[in-house]
Design an enzyme around this catalytic site. Structure first.
Site, mmCIF file in Angstrom:
data_model
loop_
_atom_site.group_PDB
_atom_site.id
_atom_site.type_symbol
_atom_site.label_atom_id
_atom_site.label_comp_id
_atom_site.label_asym_id
_atom_site.label_seq_id
_atom_site.Cartn_x
_atom_site.Cartn_y
_atom_site.Cartn_z
ATOM 1 C CG HIS A 318 43.007 -19.187 -11.955
ATOM 2 N ND1 HIS A 318 42.691 -19.654 -10.708
ATOM 3 C CD2 HIS A 318 43.624 -20.199 -12.610
ATOM 4 C CE1 HIS A 318 43.118 -20.910 -10.608
ATOM 5 N NE2 HIS A 318 43.683 -21.263 -11.742
ATOM 6 C CG ASP A 376 46.729 -22.823 -19.610
ATOM 7 O OD1 ASP A 376 47.614 -23.683 -19.638
ATOM 8 O OD2 ASP A 376 45.674 -22.958 -18.979
HETATM 9 N N1 CMC Z 1 37.874 -13.082 -21.010
HETATM 10 C C1 CMC Z 1 36.847 -12.215 -20.857
HETATM 11 N N2 CMC Z 1 36.052 -12.180 -19.777
HETATM 12 C C2 CMC Z 1 36.305 -13.060 -18.808
HETATM 13 C C3 CMC Z 1 37.358 -14.010 -18.897
HETATM 14 C C4 CMC Z 1 38.161 -13.980 -20.052
HETATM 15 N N3 CMC Z 1 39.170 -14.842 -20.194
HETATM 16 N N4 CMC Z 1 37.381 -14.771 -17.785
HETATM 17 C C5 CMC Z 1 36.363 -14.335 -17.021
HETATM 18 N N5 CMC Z 1 35.731 -13.311 -17.630
HETATM 19 C C6 CMC Z 1 34.607 -12.525 -17.080
HETATM 20 C C7 CMC Z 1 33.304 -13.298 -17.116
HETATM 21 O O1 CMC Z 1 32.607 -13.077 -18.320
HETATM 22 C C8 CMC Z 1 32.582 -12.716 -15.902
HETATM 23 O O2 CMC Z 1 32.096 -11.455 -16.254
HETATM 24 P P1 CMC Z 1 30.696 -10.922 -15.644
HETATM 25 O O3 CMC Z 1 30.941 -10.792 -14.169
HETATM 26 O O4 CMC Z 1 30.439 -9.645 -16.329
HETATM 27 O O5 CMC Z 1 29.669 -11.982 -15.960
HETATM 28 C C9 CMC Z 1 33.704 -12.502 -14.897
HETATM 29 O O6 CMC Z 1 34.899 -12.302 -15.692
HETATM 30 C C10 CMC Z 1 33.932 -13.670 -13.944
HETATM 31 O O7 CMC Z 1 34.123 -14.849 -14.724
HETATM 32 P P2 CMC Z 1 33.581 -16.280 -14.331
HETATM 33 O O8 CMC Z 1 33.291 -17.059 -15.579
HETATM 34 O O9 CMC Z 1 32.472 -16.162 -13.326
HETATM 35 O O10 CMC Z 1 34.854 -16.890 -13.607
HETATM 36 P P3 CMC Z 1 35.154 -18.407 -13.315
HETATM 37 O O11 CMC Z 1 35.946 -18.440 -12.086
HETATM 38 O O12 CMC Z 1 33.884 -19.216 -13.350
HETATM 39 O O13 CMC Z 1 36.033 -18.873 -14.573
HETATM 40 C C11 CMC Z 1 37.892 -19.311 -15.948
HETATM 41 C C12 CMC Z 1 37.421 -18.977 -14.538
HETATM 42 C C13 CMC Z 1 39.398 -19.625 -15.914
HETATM 43 C C14 CMC Z 1 37.157 -20.555 -16.483
HETATM 44 C C15 CMC Z 1 37.629 -18.096 -16.883
HETATM 45 O O14 CMC Z 1 38.358 -16.977 -16.412
HETATM 46 C C16 CMC Z 1 37.977 -18.396 -18.339
HETATM 47 O O15 CMC Z 1 37.124 -18.932 -19.067
HETATM 48 N N6 CMC Z 1 39.219 -18.035 -18.803
HETATM 49 C C17 CMC Z 1 39.648 -18.358 -20.133
HETATM 50 C C18 CMC Z 1 40.104 -19.821 -20.207
HETATM 51 C C19 CMC Z 1 41.438 -20.030 -19.519
HETATM 52 O O16 CMC Z 1 42.391 -19.307 -19.705
HETATM 53 N N7 CMC Z 1 41.522 -21.126 -18.740
HETATM 54 C C20 CMC Z 1 42.742 -21.542 -18.045
HETATM 55 C C21 CMC Z 1 42.617 -21.417 -16.554
HETATM 56 S S1 CMC Z 1 44.189 -21.546 -15.706
HETATM 57 C C22 CMC Z 1 44.834 -23.088 -16.032
HETATM 58 C C23 CMC Z 1 43.919 -24.230 -15.813
HETATM 59 O O17 CMC Z 1 43.064 -24.234 -14.915
HETATM 60 O O18 CMC Z 1 44.049 -25.201 -16.525
#
Ligand code: CMC
Length: 442
Positions: A318, A376
């Site tokens: 998140h 989720d």
């Molecule tokens: N699985 C594997 N690696 C992950 C994941 C994941 N679910 N989420 C983040 N990472 C890694 C990402 O690759 C990055 O690694 P590195 O630093 O080595 O490049 C690090 O963690 C930070 O991730 P980020 O993409 O910079 O984080 P963000 O804040 O931009 O993204 C997020 C947040 C929710 C989009 C992301 O965690 C994600 O894609 N999660 C899976 C989708 C999900 O469950 N979404 C629902 C969110 S909660 C409810 C809602 O908002 O609707």
């Protein structure tokens, strides 16, 4: 203070000094404090004073507005609506009470609650001609596609609540949105099945009515299971608002141009649909089905950790929570109680999810990045146990989040600092150049 701040935002006696190493010019920017959370640097005059913009893709460190609705402390795993912890609301309120709280800022007194519940039920029907609109969709349309279309079309049916300068019309539009979303969602489902639309019944509670419109048919009586209705109500509460997430920011941005509320909520639904946001609940279930059994978990964890593979564990991570998502905790408990109450002794997907969660939470990759299950991760499993098809999962999220969107939209319209949202950019394309006739292009 030269620019307007509301009564709540206070200018502290601290400021941030920016020194331009090229010109040597010093500029000071005030620090504003709210009631909770990190203070903000007020950079509204940054460009005028320094000639620089800020660069913050994804708004990682940018506060886009002032708000009094929802507060999240991502490090501590705290979520408050109007100051009340989500755990207390999930335990003690029903969904309409939370709607009232989000819209009006206070919990309702008994007479206010009775009046509000009644007023919402008076708006549950849809204009009959909207049924024609549904018939234009293919039967296999994703229900989220239908939601975007039908909600956007509401402005063509309810002209008397599109004047955003009139507070009464804004409130009528807000009630309409909250009241009609379950009907729109229920009908999207019915349409996909080829079954007749089921009309709302105002003698039922909000969540009961929603279940009725999804599952009743004209052929036999549909008996509402109180356990399922209670679980549905709690799920709606858990999704009701979440401060400036992608879909809410989309609603605010769309509304900042003066667009009508129905068009803005439709924009929010489109944003919610993506798998990084509300679409994650559907994606979690698809992922669990793809993993299939516990023996395959290691392979999927490996894929998620591979920087060259775009795969992510859906339902994990998140932007704000760097600790357990408090909604996920309640969702997990609700999941277990629903399965118990429904006497579902074995739920292979839940077992798989728990094992995946256990392995991920012990893995250095997830631990070091503070990636925890989000709301989720468990909601899909409950929805499945409740008999709701996968394609409807994100629709349920949209039904719940509508009140948050509309409360935030109202707050934006009433904000004296409100301006059209218009970010700037760091341009890296071609510098100015002259047009070359086609015959002379090399
Ligand atoms: N699985 C594997 N690696 C992950 C994941 C994941 N679910 N989420 C983040 N990472 C890694 C990402 O690759 C990055 O690694 P590195 O630093 O080595 O490049 C690090 O963690 C930070 O991730 P980020 O993409 O910079 O984080 P963000 O804040 O931009 O993204 C997020 C947040 C929710 C989009 C992301 O965690 C994600 O894609 N999660 C899976 C989708 C999900 O469950 N979404 C629902 C969110 S909660 C409810 C809602 O908002 O609707």
């Amino acid at each position: 203070m030269s620019q307007k701040n509301s009564a709540a935002a206070k200018e502290s006696n601290k400021n941030v000094k920016v020194i331009d190493n090229v010109s040597g010019k010093e500029s000071n920017f005030p620090i504003l404090t709210g009631t909770e959370g990190a203070p903000v640097i007020d950079i509204r005059k940054l460009y005028a004073e320094t000639g620089y913009f800020t660069y913050d893709p994804g708004f990682i460190a940018t506060g886009s507005c002032e708000s009094k609705i929802t507060y999240i402390d991502g490090d501590k795993g705290i979520l408050l609506h109007r100051g009340y912890p989500i755990e207390q609301l999930a335990e003690n309120s029903d969904f309409l009470e939370v709607c009232y709280l989000l819209l009006y800022g206070e919990l309702p007194k008994q007479n206010q609650k009775t009046e509000f519940d009644r007023a919402i039920t008076l708006h549950t029907m849809l204009h009959e001609q909207i049924t024609n609109f549904y018939r234009g969709f293919r039967r296999d349309a994703h229900p989220m596609a239908i939601m975007c279309g039908v909600v956007g079309a509401l402005s063509a049916f309810y002209h008397d609540s599109t004047d955003i300068a009139d507070p009464h019309q804004r409130m009528v539009a807000s009630y309409r949105m909250v009241a009609k979303m379950p009907t729109i969602a229920g009908w999207a489902y019915k349409y996909s099945l080829g079954q007749p639309f089921v009309y709302p019944r105002n003698d039922l509670e909000f969540s009961e009515n929603f279940l009725h419109m999804m599952f009743a048919t004209p052929c036999e009586e549909y008996k509402i299971n109180p356990v399922i209705a209670k679980a549905m109500d709690r799920i709606l509460i858990l999704h009701a608002d979440h401060e400036q997430n992608a879909s809410t920011s989309t609603v605010r941005l769309a509304g900042s141009s003066g667009a009508n509320p129905f068009a803005c909520i439709s924009a929010g639904i489109a944003s919610l649909w993506g798998p990084a946001h509300g679409g994650a609940n559907e994606a979690v279930l698809n992922m669990l089905n793809e993993i299939g059994n516990k023996d395959n978990i290691a392979d999927f964890i490996k894929k998620a950790k591979d920087p060259n593979d775009p795969f992510r564990i859906m339902g994990f991570g998140h932007r704000v929570y760097k600790n357990f998502d408090p909604r996920a905790k309640i969702m997990r408990e609700t999941c277990h109680s629903v399965l118990d109450e429904l006497d579902i002794r074995e739920e292979p997907l839940l077992d798989l999810a728990m094992e995946l969660e256990r392995i991920a939470l012990e893995d250095e990759y997830f631990v070091s990045r503070k990636l925890y299950p989000n709301v989720d991760f468990y909601s899909g499993i409950i929805f499945q146990a409740l008999g709701i098809p996968t394609t409807m999962f994100t629709v349920l999220f949209a039904v719940a989040r509508t009140v948050g969107w509309i409360a935030q939209w109202n707050e934006m319209i009433e904000d004296p600092n409100q301006k059209i949202g218009r970010p700037r950019q760091l341009y890296t394309g071609s510098a100015q150049r002259d047009h070359v006739p086609i015959s002379e292009r090399g």
